[in-house]
Design a protein around this motif. Structure first.
Motif, PDB file in Angstrom:
ATOM      1  N   MET B 658       1.876  -9.103   2.096  1.00  0.00           N
ATOM      2  CA  MET B 658       1.914  -8.463   3.314  1.00  0.00           C
ATOM      3  C   MET B 658       0.666  -8.444   4.107  1.00  0.00           C
ATOM      4  O   MET B 658       0.570  -8.626   5.365  1.00  0.00           O
ATOM      5  CB  MET B 658       2.510  -7.104   3.223  1.00  0.00           C
ATOM      6  CG  MET B 658       3.988  -7.098   2.615  1.00  0.00           C
ATOM      7  SD  MET B 658       5.100  -8.417   3.626  1.00  0.00           S
ATOM      8  CE  MET B 658       4.851  -7.889   5.284  1.00  0.00           C
ATOM      9  N   HIS B 659      -0.222  -8.254   3.082  1.00  0.00           N
ATOM     10  CA  HIS B 659      -1.762  -8.016   3.814  1.00  0.00           C
ATOM     11  C   HIS B 659      -2.075  -9.511   4.433  1.00  0.00           C
ATOM     12  O   HIS B 659      -2.618  -9.697   5.526  1.00  0.00           O
ATOM     13  CB  HIS B 659      -2.874  -7.569   2.650  1.00  0.00           C
ATOM     14  CG  HIS B 659      -4.286  -7.955   3.163  1.00  0.00           C
ATOM     15  ND1 HIS B 659      -4.757  -6.871   4.094  1.00  0.00           N
ATOM     16  CD2 HIS B 659      -5.139  -8.856   2.813  1.00  0.00           C
ATOM     17  CE1 HIS B 659      -5.974  -7.498   4.310  1.00  0.00           C
ATOM     18  NE2 HIS B 659      -6.366  -8.567   3.783  1.00  0.00           N
ATOM     19  N   ALA B 660      -1.741 -10.485   3.551  1.00  0.00           N
ATOM     20  CA  ALA B 660      -2.030 -11.936   4.236  1.00  0.00           C
ATOM     21  C   ALA B 660      -1.446 -12.102   5.452  1.00  0.00           C
ATOM     22  O   ALA B 660      -1.742 -12.825   6.400  1.00  0.00           O
ATOM     23  CB  ALA B 660      -1.871 -12.769   2.970  1.00  0.00           C
ATOM     24  N   ILE B 661       0.063 -11.871   5.542  1.00  0.00           N
ATOM     25  CA  ILE B 661       0.948 -12.066   6.701  1.00  0.00           C
ATOM     26  C   ILE B 661       0.151 -11.325   7.964  1.00  0.00           C
ATOM     27  O   ILE B 661       0.130 -11.889   9.067  1.00  0.00           O
ATOM     28  CB  ILE B 661       2.146 -11.409   6.560  1.00  0.00           C
ATOM     29  CG1 ILE B 661       2.900 -12.346   5.573  1.00  0.00           C
ATOM     30  CG2 ILE B 661       3.030 -11.346   7.749  1.00  0.00           C
ATOM     31  CD1 ILE B 661       4.249 -11.957   4.843  1.00  0.00           C
ATOM     32  N   ARG B 662      -0.105  -9.961   7.774  1.00  0.00           N
ATOM     33  CA  ARG B 662      -0.754  -9.267   8.754  1.00  0.00           C
ATOM     34  C   ARG B 662      -2.109  -9.945   9.238  1.00  0.00           C
ATOM     35  O   ARG B 662      -2.309 -10.113  10.517  1.00  0.00           O
ATOM     36  CB  ARG B 662      -0.792  -7.783   8.448  1.00  0.00           C
ATOM     37  CG  ARG B 662      -1.128  -7.109   9.720  1.00  0.00           C
ATOM     38  CD  ARG B 662      -1.045  -5.612   9.444  1.00  0.00           C
ATOM     39  NE  ARG B 662      -2.239  -5.078   8.821  1.00  0.00           N
ATOM     40  CZ  ARG B 662      -2.596  -3.729   8.704  1.00  0.00           C
ATOM     41  NH1 ARG B 662      -1.663  -2.928   8.973  1.00  0.00           N
ATOM     42  NH2 ARG B 662      -3.620  -3.409   7.583  1.00  0.00           N
ATOM     43  N   GLU B 663      -2.994 -10.556   8.420  1.00  0.00           N
ATOM     44  CA  GLU B 663      -4.137 -11.121   8.807  1.00  0.00           C
ATOM     45  C   GLU B 663      -3.791 -12.156   9.696  1.00  0.00           C
ATOM     46  O   GLU B 663      -4.497 -12.542  10.568  1.00  0.00           O
ATOM     47  CB  GLU B 663      -4.897 -11.723   7.579  1.00  0.00           C
ATOM     48  CG  GLU B 663      -5.493 -10.532   6.632  1.00  0.00           C
ATOM     49  CD  GLU B 663      -6.648  -9.786   7.393  1.00  0.00           C
ATOM     50  OE1 GLU B 663      -7.552 -10.537   7.900  1.00  0.00           O
ATOM     51  OE2 GLU B 663      -6.416  -8.639   7.397  1.00  0.00           O
ATOM     52  N   VAL B 664      -2.878 -13.081   9.278  1.00  0.00           N
ATOM     53  CA  VAL B 664      -2.525 -14.482   9.901  1.00  0.00           C
ATOM     54  C   VAL B 664      -2.087 -13.870  11.479  1.00  0.00           C
ATOM     55  O   VAL B 664      -2.360 -14.458  12.399  1.00  0.00           O
ATOM     56  CB  VAL B 664      -1.388 -15.236   9.430  1.00  0.00           C
ATOM     57  CG1 VAL B 664      -1.180 -16.141  10.099  1.00  0.00           C
ATOM     58  CG2 VAL B 664      -2.183 -15.716   8.013  1.00  0.00           C
ATOM     59  N   VAL B 665      -1.208 -12.613  11.530  1.00  0.00           N
ATOM     60  CA  VAL B 665      -0.445 -12.489  12.810  1.00  0.00           C
ATOM     61  C   VAL B 665      -1.525 -11.986  13.539  1.00  0.00           C
ATOM     62  O   VAL B 665      -1.587 -12.368  14.788  1.00  0.00           O
ATOM     63  CB  VAL B 665       0.628 -11.323  12.451  1.00  0.00           C
ATOM     64  CG1 VAL B 665       0.883 -10.655  13.795  1.00  0.00           C
ATOM     65  CG2 VAL B 665       1.562 -12.057  11.582  1.00  0.00           C
ATOM     66  N   ARG B 666      -2.533 -11.036  12.951  1.00  0.00           N
ATOM     67  CA  ARG B 666      -3.501 -10.470  13.768  1.00  0.00           C
ATOM     68  C   ARG B 666      -4.466 -11.720  14.387  1.00  0.00           C
ATOM     69  O   ARG B 666      -4.945 -11.723  15.485  1.00  0.00           O
ATOM     70  CB  ARG B 666      -4.479  -9.709  13.098  1.00  0.00           C
ATOM     71  CG  ARG B 666      -4.074  -8.213  12.807  1.00  0.00           C
ATOM     72  CD  ARG B 666      -4.932  -7.527  12.189  1.00  0.00           C
ATOM     73  NE  ARG B 666      -4.599  -6.225  12.012  1.00  0.00           N
ATOM     74  CZ  ARG B 666      -5.190  -4.931  11.026  1.00  0.00           C
ATOM     75  NH1 ARG B 666      -6.168  -5.410  10.457  1.00  0.00           N
ATOM     76  NH2 ARG B 666      -4.849  -4.060  11.156  1.00  0.00           N
ATOM     77  N   GLU B 667      -4.727 -12.737  13.631  1.00  0.00           N
ATOM     78  CA  GLU B 667      -5.765 -13.694  13.990  1.00  0.00           C
ATOM     79  C   GLU B 667      -5.055 -14.415  15.475  1.00  0.00           C
ATOM     80  O   GLU B 667      -5.469 -14.963  16.170  1.00  0.00           O
ATOM     81  CB  GLU B 667      -5.922 -14.782  13.012  1.00  0.00           C
ATOM     82  CG  GLU B 667      -7.096 -15.569  13.061  1.00  0.00           C
ATOM     83  CD  GLU B 667      -7.032 -16.718  11.755  1.00  0.00           C
ATOM     84  OE1 GLU B 667      -7.243 -17.754  12.274  1.00  0.00           O
ATOM     85  OE2 GLU B 667      -6.990 -16.104  10.753  1.00  0.00           O
TER      86      GLU B 667
END
Lengths: 149, 699
Positions: B658-667
């Motif tokens: 989930m952390h990885a997902i949020r990182e991508v979405v934020r980017e």
């Protein structure tokens, strides 16, 4: 190329700095660099490696750091010649350590000191080199290892 | 050294002949000079006969004319002496015998043999005998001198003497001349013999000179020719060739190639051990010395000790003028050189087999690489070319980001932990994509990478040096990804697999690999699932957005199956169909924004489990957990170190998903919402603003 091999070269540099008054050479996070644009500072002490692993290993440092290092070694003369000698000595320590640790498969040549432009260092462009940033006091230097397996 | 007499027979015979000739001439010289010296005595005595004939006549006349007894006695004494000497000498000439020399010593004379001499002697004898008959009574009766018969005998003798004196003188002269002639002829013969002898000797000398000079010249030219041939061979042959003597020193002749192979300038007389010094190990060098010693031992069989050769295949490091080393693989061969049953040398051959070794190594490497590539190739051929290209470009982008993160300076432990977490998010997405494309080798390696990172994240104290193993691993991943890219490019040019280029529009975009991926994840976890996809082919997207959506979708599908969907057993108990559903939709809104939703009909998020895990991991303390609202609890899900899964496996467990997902979405400038109902399911909704999409597409 294994982690252990890289460590031997890094240890070579650390070993040199053990002899200085401020022996706290800090090793930064290593990273990869394209050989098209090699990392290079004011003075670079380079050793060639032949044998089963071919390539080169070098220590590169800025003038300011070398000047400071010379002074900390108790030598008042911070001429360019002394800087060249110093970088050569670091390279020599790297090669001595590597000879001792890695044995006969690593044939290491006499160190060569290159000064100035980074263009003078030619590395095989199809390879990447490992750059290990080091910090001594507030100065940044680097050990660069580019070996073919 | 044994002398080869056969070879030198000619010269020995010639020199012996030369000496024999000289000796013969010398011998003849002795003999003839001796004869000549004898002849000289003869000539002298013959001359004395001439003189005696006249003195005899004079004494006779003196006797005849003597007035006193003293005069008569004097004349008589003279006459008696001369007659005796003349007679004696004449006899000696005639038939050989002793006479007195001028000095009064006895001297032997040989009989005169020459015809003229004999004739003169015969004639002289004829005259002399009557004369002697007339003289003898005079001498015998000398004491009786003064009587008439004496006077008559004297008169008779004088008369005979006067009548024949000159004839006798002439005959004695003829004898002298004859003897002189004989001596002269002998001297002439001697000269002739000497001349002939010396001429022959000189001739012989010249024969020796010319013959042997020619032979010498011929053998010299043969030697020169042989030397030239040897030189040509040694200059041309590709192997290093040289001889070693018993002391293991290199001989004067060696092949030119040897210098090139060993990078030396001069090798004559150099000790073999010195040659090897520094280019092979000390152990090999010492073994080689012992081995060569054995070769010189005639009791050792060469075949038996051949295997002991330590330099049969040896890697050498030859120092170069620039201080570096040239690496070569050499093969040394050793053979005995036996002459007359004695081992005189050891012939050493040196071959540079670097090329063969390199080829063998390359072959081996190519074999290994070939096997790897075959595995990759089968994967590529089974994959959708477009997706694969996406994956590759995503991978490189991820690697670059990871490397960028590594490069960023860090000082504190927390900074290093953050670095590790950020890298984790990137590699986790990469792993998901690799798994979705069934690139299991990459997924496995990414998993190992994660393990390394996990180790780092658990360290109490981190430093830059701890990331070394990670960098080595990263380099390996990049290299492999480059390999697969190379293969894809090659296949693309061959028109194989689905690797031909398609337009950037995703009008024909298909996601069969998600279904496959979902099935695999479900199978691994003992679950059943059906994936429903919609909207992806209706929304045109730029490439970068496509890649990001792919990453996110894969991650969310995996999460939905790992965390949401229950096992068929659990589902039956919950009155649900055993086969779970994951619904993936992509919507484009009128304002250009995009919405991705992934919804499952699973068990929903267990809020209490989330809180407990967070407390367990020390992310929040117990008191704070009490006051958390629903939004805050959902937020915990995005923490890099939270996972409610109790075991770590390829699909989940580290909490980084989930952390990885949020990182991508934020980017991408988007946001994430979660809706979840316990026992009913969970819906993740990702919103991306239109401008990001536009900016990205412009880029």
């Amino acid at each position: 190329m294994t982690e252990e091999t890289l460590q031997v070269f890094i240890d070579g540099v650390s070993r040199y700095f053990e002899h200085t008054k401020d022996n706290d050479l800090r090793v930064g996070t290593p990273y990869l660099a394209d050989n098209c644009a090699p990392v290079s500072m004011d003075y670079t002490g380079l050793i060639g490696v032949s044998g089963s692993n071919k390539g080169c290993v070098y220590f590169t440092a800025p003038k300011a750091m070398l000047r400071h290092l010379i002074l900390s070694l108790g030598e008042p003369d911070t001429s360019d010649e002394n800087m060249v000698d110093l970088v050569g000595e670091v390279a020599n320590t790297i090669s001595g350590n590597a000879r001792r640790e890695l044995g006969k498969n690593f044939m290491i040549s006499v160190p060569v000191v290159v000064s100035g432009a980074p263009g003078k260092i030619h590395l095989p462009t199809e390879l990447r080199s490992y750059v290990v940033p080091t910090t001594w006091r507030s100065y940044n230097a680097a050990v660069v290892i580019c070996l073919q397996h | 050294m044994k002398l080869d007499f056969g070879k030198y027979r000619g010269i020995i015979v010639s020199v012996a002949l030369f000496l024999l000739l000289d000796a013969s001439v010398l011998l003849m010289n002795f003999y003839i000079s001796f004869e000549i010296s004898e002849d000289a005595v003869g000539v002298n005595l013959a001359g004395r006969q001439r003189m005696l004939s006249q003195r005899m006549m004079k004494s006779l006349l003196d006797l005849d004319a003597a007035d006193s007894v003293e005069q008569r006695q004097l004349a008589m004494a003279e006459l008696s002496q001369t007659v005796a000497l003349f007679d004696n000498t004449l006899r000696a000439f005639a038939s050989g015998g002793e006479t007195l020399s001028a000095e009064g010593h006895g001297v032997m004379l040989g009989a005169v043999n020459s015809p003229a001499g004999r004739q003169a002697l015969e004639e002289a004898k004829t005259l002399w005998l009557p004369f002697l008959q007339r003289l003898d009574p005079l001498i015998d009766r000398h004491s009786l001198g003064g009587d008439a018969s004496y006077a008559a005998r004297l008169h008779n003798a004088v008369a005979y003497g006067r009548a024949n004196n000159l004839t006798l003188l002439r005959l004695m002269n003829a004898l002298t001349v004859d003897l002189e002639n004989v001596a002269a002829s002998k001297a002439k013969r001697l000269r002739l013999i000497q001349t002939v002898g010396i001429s022959l000797a000189v001739l012989n000398f010249f024969i020796i000179m010319f013959h042997f000079l020619r032979q010498l010249r011929e053998s010299d030219s043969k030697i020169e020719l042989a030397r030239q041939e040897t030189r040509e061979i040694l200059d041309t042959v590709n192997e290093g060739l040289f001889l070693l003597d018993r002391d293991q020193h290199i001989g004067s002749q060696y092949s030119h190639a040897l210098l090139n192979i060993l990078g030396q300038r001069e090798l004559e007389g150099v000790a073999f051990a010195e040659l090897l010094d520094g280019i092979v190990s000390d152990r090999d060098r010492n073994t080689a010395a012992g081995f060569i010693k054995l070769l010189f031992d005639p009791r050792k069989k060469q075949k038996l000790i051949g295997d002991l050769n330590p330099l049969r295949q040896v890697e050498v490091h030859i120092p170069q003028p620039d201080g570096s080393f040239a690496n070569k693989h050499l093969s040394f061969g050793f053979s005995r050189v036996v002459i007359d049953g004695e081992i005189v040398h050891v012939l050493v051959t040196v071959q540079d087999i670097s090329r063969q070794i390199k080829l063998a190594d390359e072959l081996e490497a190519a074999k290994v690489q070939g096997e790897e590539q075959l595995e990759l190739l089968s994967t590529i051929l089974q994959s959708n070319g477009d997706l694969l290209r996406h994956f590759l470009s995503n991978s490189f982008a991820s690697f670059q980001k990871i490397n960028g993160l590594l490069k960023q300076p860090a000082k504190t432990h927390q900074q290093y932990i953050d670095k590790a977490n950020q890298i984790f998010a990137l590699i986790h997405n990469y792993k998901g994509e690799a798994a979705a494309l069934e690139l299991h080798r990459f997924a496995r390696q990414a998993h190992q990478f994660e393990e390394l990172l996990d180790g780092l994240r658990r360290s109490a104290e981190l430093s830059g040096n701890d990331f070394l193993g990670l960098v080595v691993h990263l380099n390996k991943l990049i290299a492999q990804t480059e390999t697969i890219q190379g293969l894809v490019e090659k296949l693309g040019t061959l028109g194989l697999s689905g690797t031909s280029q398609v337009a950037s529009s995703s009008a024909t975009y298909a996601y069969p690999h998600w279904s496959l991926f979902a099935e695999q994840v479900a199978e691994r976890q003992g679950k059943e699932v059906e994936l429903l996809c919609s909207g992806f082919n209706d929304v045109p997207l730029p490439k970068t957005m496509e890649a990001a959506l792919n990453t996110l979708t894969v991650q969310l599908i995996r999460n939905a199956i790992s965390h949401g969907i229950e096992t068929p057993e659990q589902r039956r108990l919950a009155q649900k169909p055993p086969r779970g559903e994951v619904d993936v939709r992509l919507l484009a809104r009128a304002d250009g924004s995009i919405q991705l939703s992934v919804e499952d009909d699973g068990d929903g998020i267990d809020r209490q489990a989330v809180i407990d895990t967070a407390v367990d991991r020390g992310l929040i303390d117990g008191a704070a957990a009490e006051s958390l609202d629903s939004k805050a609890i959902m937020n915990l899900i995005f923490h890099p170190q939270l996972s409610t899964r109790s075991e770590v496996d390829e699909d989940a467990g580290r909490g980084v998903g989930m952390h990885a997902i949020r990182e991508v979405v934020r980017e991408l400038g988007g946001r994430v919402t979660i809706q979840s109902r316990r026992g009913r399911g969970t819906r993740f909704q990702l919103f991306f603003p239109a401008e990001i999409n536009a900016v990205k597409s412009a880029a």
